[in-house]
Design a protein around this motif. Structure first.
Motif, PDB file in Angstrom:
ATOM      1  N   MET A   1       0.830  -1.182   0.000  1.00 22.83           N
ATOM      2  CA  MET A   1       0.000   0.000   0.000  1.00 22.83           C
ATOM      3  C   MET A   1       0.882   1.256   0.000  1.00 22.83           C
ATOM      4  N   ALA A   2       1.624   1.443   1.075  1.00 22.46           N
ATOM      5  CA  ALA A   2       2.555   2.563   1.188  1.00 22.46           C
ATOM      6  C   ALA A   2       3.788   2.042   1.916  1.00 22.46           C
ATOM      7  N   LYS A   3       4.798   2.853   1.956  1.00 28.57           N
ATOM      8  CA  LYS A   3       6.037   2.407   2.582  1.00 28.57           C
ATOM      9  C   LYS A   3       5.821   2.175   4.079  1.00 28.57           C
ATOM     10  N   GLY A   4       6.078   0.962   4.523  1.00 27.56           N
ATOM     11  CA  GLY A   4       5.915   0.605   5.927  1.00 27.56           C
ATOM     12  C   GLY A   4       4.499   0.261   6.335  1.00 27.56           C
ATOM     13  N   LEU A   5       3.545   0.340   5.413  1.00 27.53           N
ATOM     14  CA  LEU A   5       2.144   0.064   5.731  1.00 27.53           C
ATOM     15  C   LEU A   5       1.725  -1.246   5.074  1.00 27.53           C
ATOM     16  N   ASP A   6       1.235  -2.168   5.880  1.00 28.89           N
ATOM     17  CA  ASP A   6       0.756  -3.454   5.374  1.00 28.89           C
ATOM     18  C   ASP A   6      -0.740  -3.577   5.646  1.00 28.89           C
ATOM     19  N   PHE A   7      -1.408  -4.314   4.779  1.00 28.62           N
ATOM     20  CA  PHE A   7      -2.842  -4.561   4.914  1.00 28.62           C
ATOM     21  C   PHE A   7      -3.079  -6.060   4.840  1.00 28.62           C
ATOM     22  N   MET A   8      -3.909  -6.551   5.752  1.00 32.40           N
ATOM     23  CA  MET A   8      -4.241  -7.968   5.744  1.00 32.40           C
ATOM     24  C   MET A   8      -5.759  -8.092   5.849  1.00 32.40           C
ATOM     25  N   ALA A   9      -6.332  -8.962   5.043  1.00 26.50           N
ATOM     26  CA  ALA A   9      -7.774  -9.196   5.078  1.00 26.50           C
ATOM     27  C   ALA A   9      -8.008 -10.695   5.120  1.00 26.50           C
ATOM     28  N   GLY A  10      -9.102 -11.061   5.737  1.00 21.86           N
ATOM     29  CA  GLY A  10      -9.411 -12.478   5.830  1.00 21.86           C
ATOM     30  C   GLY A  10     -10.881 -12.705   6.084  1.00 21.86           C
ATOM     31  N   LEU A  11     -11.240 -13.967   6.125  1.00 28.82           N
ATOM     32  CA  LEU A  11     -12.614 -14.380   6.350  1.00 28.82           C
ATOM     33  C   LEU A  11     -12.602 -15.502   7.376  1.00 28.82           C
ATOM     34  N   ARG A  12     -13.393 -15.352   8.406  1.00 30.38           N
ATOM     35  CA  ARG A  12     -13.502 -16.386   9.427  1.00 30.38           C
ATOM     36  C   ARG A  12     -14.865 -17.033   9.289  1.00 30.38           C
ATOM     37  N   LEU A  13     -14.890 -18.340   9.194  1.00 28.08           N
ATOM     38  CA  LEU A  13     -16.135 -19.104   9.100  1.00 28.08           C
ATOM     39  C   LEU A  13     -16.307 -19.870  10.397  1.00 28.08           C
ATOM     40  N   ASP A  14     -17.384 -19.604  11.094  1.00 24.31           N
ATOM     41  CA  ASP A  14     -17.654 -20.240  12.382  1.00 24.31           C
ATOM     42  C   ASP A  14     -18.907 -21.094  12.293  1.00 24.31           C
ATOM     43  N   TYR A  15     -18.806 -22.325  12.739  1.00 29.70           N
ATOM     44  CA  TYR A  15     -19.985 -23.184  12.838  1.00 29.70           C
ATOM     45  C   TYR A  15     -20.093 -23.660  14.275  1.00 29.70           C
ATOM     46  N   GLY A  16     -21.243 -23.453  14.851  1.00 32.81           N
ATOM     47  CA  GLY A  16     -21.473 -23.920  16.223  1.00 32.81           C
ATOM     48  C   GLY A  16     -22.698 -24.804  16.267  1.00 32.81           C
ATOM     49  N   GLY A  17     -22.528 -25.978  16.809  1.00 36.87           N
ATOM     50  CA  GLY A  17     -23.646 -26.890  16.995  1.00 36.87           C
ATOM     51  C   GLY A  17     -23.739 -27.249  18.470  1.00 36.87           C
ATOM     52  N   TYR A  18     -24.936 -27.260  18.995  1.00 39.23           N
ATOM     53  CA  TYR A  18     -25.138 -27.524  20.416  1.00 39.23           C
ATOM     54  C   TYR A  18     -25.992 -28.770  20.577  1.00 39.23           C
ATOM     55  N   PRO A  19     -25.812 -29.502  21.675  1.00 41.72           N
ATOM     56  CA  PRO A  19     -26.571 -30.745  21.865  1.00 41.72           C
ATOM     57  C   PRO A  19     -28.076 -30.496  21.898  1.00 41.72           C
ATOM     58  N   LYS A  20     -28.808 -31.483  21.452  1.00 43.02           N
ATOM     59  CA  LYS A  20     -30.268 -31.391  21.440  1.00 43.02           C
ATOM     60  C   LYS A  20     -30.800 -31.587  22.861  1.00 43.02           C
ATOM     61  N   ALA A  21     -31.696 -30.695  23.253  1.00 43.18           N
ATOM     62  CA  ALA A  21     -32.289 -30.776  24.596  1.00 43.18           C
ATOM     63  C   ALA A  21     -33.359 -31.867  24.642  1.00 43.18           C
ATOM     64  N   GLN A  22     -33.694 -32.289  25.847  1.00 42.88           N
ATOM     65  CA  GLN A  22     -34.734 -33.308  26.016  1.00 42.88           C
ATOM     66  C   GLN A  22     -36.114 -32.665  25.872  1.00 42.88           C
ATOM     67  N   PHE A  23     -37.054 -33.455  25.358  1.00 40.60           N
ATOM     68  CA  PHE A  23     -38.419 -32.982  25.185  1.00 40.60           C
ATOM     69  C   PHE A  23     -39.152 -33.018  26.519  1.00 40.60           C
ATOM     70  N   ASN A  24     -39.824 -31.905  26.853  1.00 42.49           N
ATOM     71  CA  ASN A  24     -40.601 -31.811  28.088  1.00 42.49           C
ATOM     72  C   ASN A  24     -42.085 -31.870  27.714  1.00 42.49           C
ATOM     73  N   GLN A  25     -42.699 -33.047  27.886  1.00 35.98           N
ATOM     74  CA  GLN A  25     -44.081 -33.273  27.472  1.00 35.98           C
ATOM     75  C   GLN A  25     -45.058 -32.390  28.240  1.00 35.98           C
ATOM     76  N   LYS A  26     -44.822 -32.195  29.533  1.00 35.19           N
ATOM     77  CA  LYS A  26     -45.737 -31.391  30.358  1.00 35.19           C
ATOM     78  C   LYS A  26     -45.761 -29.931  29.880  1.00 35.19           C
ATOM     79  N   SER A  41     -25.513 -22.847  14.315  1.00 27.99           N
ATOM     80  CA  SER A  41     -25.180 -21.487  13.910  1.00 27.99           C
ATOM     81  C   SER A  41     -24.001 -21.515  12.938  1.00 27.99           C
ATOM     82  N   PHE A  42     -24.151 -20.796  11.819  1.00 29.94           N
ATOM     83  CA  PHE A  42     -23.053 -20.630  10.877  1.00 29.94           C
ATOM     84  C   PHE A  42     -22.859 -19.139  10.672  1.00 29.94           C
ATOM     85  N   VAL A  43     -21.666 -18.636  10.973  1.00 27.61           N
ATOM     86  CA  VAL A  43     -21.406 -17.206  10.949  1.00 27.61           C
ATOM     87  C   VAL A  43     -20.208 -16.921  10.039  1.00 27.61           C
ATOM     88  N   ILE A  44     -20.375 -15.930   9.165  1.00 24.41           N
ATOM     89  CA  ILE A  44     -19.282 -15.468   8.311  1.00 24.41           C
ATOM     90  C   ILE A  44     -18.787 -14.146   8.879  1.00 24.41           C
TER      91      ILE A  44
END
Length: 100
Positions: A1-26, A41-44
């Motif tokens: 970009m310029a002398k002594g100046l650096d630029f970095m770009a990226g993409l983070r992909l996050d996937y989160g899965g959580y355990p299934k809860a028990q069914f409460n019939q009452k 959850s999938f997050v960019i």
């Protein structure tokens, strides 16, 4: 970009899965609420960073960076964009009305 100046770009992909809860019939019988949901959850997340090596002396560095989470659904994003377009349209109409 310029002398002594650096630029970095990226993409983070996050996937989160959580355990299934028990069914409460009452709770389902009394209120109609299901408790056996499974949350996924999938997050960019785009990110960028500027790094300035002051005078290229490798002693002083100045860094600035940010990360943005795009977890908001498409419906919400389209609503926000639509509202902004309406606001911009109204402002232009006011400006044009004053000019005429």
């Amino acid at each position: 970009m310029a002398k002594g100046l650096d630029f970095m770009a990226g993409l983070r992909l996050d996937y989160g899965g959580y355990p299934k809860a028990q069914f409460n019939q009452k709770l389902f019988d009394e209120m109609g609420i299901r408790t056996d949901n499974q949350i996924k959850s999938f997050v960019i997340q785009p990110r960028f960073q500027f790094e300035w090596n002051v005078n290229e002396g490798n002693k002083d560095f100045l860094k600035f960076g940010a990360e943005f989470s795009l977890q908001i659904s498409i419906i919400i994003w389209s609503s926000i964009i639509w509202c902004l377009m309406v606001i911009i349209w109204q402002r232009w109409m006011l400006i044009l009305h004053k000019l005429v």
